[in-house]
Motif scaffolding. Structure first.
Motif: not given
Length: 586
Positions: A103-106, A120
């Protein structure tokens, strides 16, 4: 899947970690700690087993961690997950990340994906846990999908009728008749103490008697309040009540309330029934003036106190005062249950005199013969196993008088910790356990949780399947380990302070008492786990090995000496030879 690792799953996992993924030995050692690893290898050398090779180390860790091998958020587990993920094919790794994005990371570079995925959040039975395990080729059981569901979480349960259970045996029927006779004669003023040896079925007899007596009163909104000392005994009572209600073929359902473990009962859900509670929960709810408890106490039809020797404490005094305030001075029928070897037992008589209660005990065929030792009857008829007792020499003599909080309490934690860390004593314990025949079922009482864990790891390291249960073990996992122990998949079940009551494994044939105690009640509870006889689905013999011979209090032996005397048990120097001789004589 059973929720417990099979031998094939263990072997597959060990092979993958060693041969496929070649996990660093230094990381594996971190799972048990460097100091403990050194200590274990020293013990193995003393046992002429040599030091642990990679196979032994990995196998021990897999068994110890069980379903939780890859679970958790500590650095060691994250490092393991990261090392495994780094060895995946890049395309497979990218696909795994795309299915489980952070989440919120590419993250686009495969180089950074293993560390991110390893951190995770791991939820047992969750999507990420399943995908991780399947992608890496480990048995799906490690994802947690087969952990048994805990059906004891709901505070309320409605028990439907219709179930068949074995009938009471002769002495149990007589005991039930006596109980009902007292109840019908004394009604609300009934005060009784029922005494029956451990393994004799006192819970079953009490439940059946009071279910019959209370059944018409349940329809009037009355409650049967069953009080136990902990959650295990509470669940045991609920299981027995469920079986008996279903067996009686009553036309209506029975509502059971779980009033323990912090569960809350809503006032609107109260319609009468069986309220099962721990004394700790009752004491706490009295202090908070809980309206649901007030309603139950005001309309209580009968109270049963399991392990009734605890009923002389301050908590019970407060409970009885609250009951008198809400239900009146006459109260309601109160019955105490106690597992003692005979009616001459001083703790039982103290309880009887304090509550001015009827003492109810089983009528035996030849009372003159069994007057001084009623246990002889239960053994001869096969209701109880015959204890064969070995007092093991375990080192230098230790005086524990300085490790007692006062004259009336048990050994304190300081001495138990000292004994848990005693290398020579542990060597004697492990050496003896190694001599127990393969395929046996051994229940082991350790000095501390850390002691139980160390002993279990030692036995696992030499190929004897072992597990540990402590107060911190989740209920579902505890049930899973106990079930595997009953099936014979676990040879040694280690524990500290949790398997003294409310635990039922009839086929246990060895009880190893590594934890010394000056409490005869605690001692009988520990040994009692293996005393169920063949007629109740148990064993002919129960082999008890006590490692407290050289531990003294004021120069006197501990509780085992009184147990041997009161239960009239003969000590032996070699358990297996003694059993063989007995069978030859028979």
């Amino acid at each position: 899947m059973s929720g417990f690792l099979t031998e094939n799953e263990i072997e597959q996992t060990v092979e993958s970690l060693i041969d496929v993924y070649k996990i660093d030995r230094s990381l594996l050692i971190k799972f048990i700690g460097t100091d403990k690893y050194i200590q274990m290898n020293k013990m193995l050398r003393n046992l002429n087993e040599g030091i642990m090779d990679d196979y032994q180390l990995v196998r021990m860790i897999v068994i110890e961690k069980g379903l939780f091998l890859f679970a958790g958020s500590n650095d060691i587990v994250r490092d393991l997950r990261s090392q495994l993920l780094k060895q995946l094919n890049k395309n497979i790794l990218v696909q795994l990340y795309d299915r489980n994005p952070i989440s919120n990371r590419k993250i686009q570079s495969p180089t950074h994906m293993p560390k991110a995925l390893a951190s995770k959040r791991w939820i047992m039975g969750g999507r990420w846990a399943r995908d991780f395990v399947q992608t890496l080729g480990f048995p799906l059981v490690f994802s947690g999908i087969s952990i048994p569901k805990d059906h004891s979480t709901d505070p309320i349960q409605d028990i439907e009728p219709r179930k068949s259970v074995p009938p009471l045996v002769e002495y149990q029927r007589g005991l039930k008749e006596k109980m009902l006779s007292v109840l019908n004669k004394e009604q609300e003023k009934t005060r009784c103490v029922v005494t029956l040896p451990t393994g004799g079925g006192k819970t079953r007899v009490a439940v059946e008697s009071f279910i019959d007596w209370m059944q018409p009163r349940f329809n009037e909104g009355k409650y049967l309040l069953w009080i136990a000392q902990g959650e295990e005994l509470c669940e045991q009572a609920i299981s027995c009540i469920t079986d008996m209600w279903q067996e009686r073929e009553f036309p209506e359902s029975l509502r059971v309330y779980r009033y323990f473990g912090g569960k809350t009962i809503k006032y609107e859900s109260l319609i009468g029934g069986a309220a099962i509670s721990s004394i700790q929960q009752l004491y706490s709810r009295i202090q908070s003036n809980d309206e649901s408890l007030n309603e139950i106490l005001a309309n209580c039809g009968a109270m049963i106190i399991d392990e009734a020797h605890h009923a002389t404490t301050k908590s019970y005094e407060i409970l009885f005062n609250k009951c008198k305030e809400l239900a009146g001075e006459d109260l309601f029928p109160i019955c105490g249950l106690t597992a003692t070897p005979g009616r001459s037992n001083e703790e039982t008589m103290t309880l009887v005199n304090q509550f001015e209660a009827y003492l109810i005990y089983p009528s035996l065929p030849d009372m003159r013969r069994y007057e001084l030792n009623p246990l002889l009857y239960f053994r001869e008829e096969g209701y109880l196993a015959e204890p064969i007792f070995l007092l093991h020499e375990d080192g230098e003599e230790i005086e524990v008088a300085d490790y007692m909080d006062n004259e009336d309490t048990d050994l304190n934690q300081e001495i138990l910790t000292i004994l848990a860390n005693d290398e020579k004593r542990n060597y004697q314990i492990i050496k003896y356990m190694r001599s127990i025949p393969l395929g046996s079922s051994s229940l082991v009482y350790a000095c501390t949780v850390a002691h139980a864990e160390f002993l279990a790891m030692m036995m696992n390291s030499i190929g004897r399947n072992s597990s540990v249960i402590s107060a911190d073990t989740p209920r579902s996992i505890r049930r899973m380990h106990i079930a595997a122990f009953k099936r014979g998949e676990i040879e040694f079940l280690f524990n500290y302070g949790v398997l003294t009551t409310g635990f039922d494994a009839p086929k246990t044939d060895h009880i190893l008492i590594c934890r010394p105690t000056s409490s005869i009640i605690l001692y009988e509870q520990m040994v009692g786990r293996g005393l169920r006889g063949e007629r109740f689905g148990g064993t002919e013999y129960c082999k008890v090995i006590d490692f407290s011979k050289n531990i003294k209090r004021h120069g006197e032996p501990l509780a085992y000496a009184r147990f041997i005397k009161e239960w009239q048990i003969r000590e032996v120097s070699n358990i297996n030879q003694s059993v063989t001789k007995k069978k030859q004589l028979n």
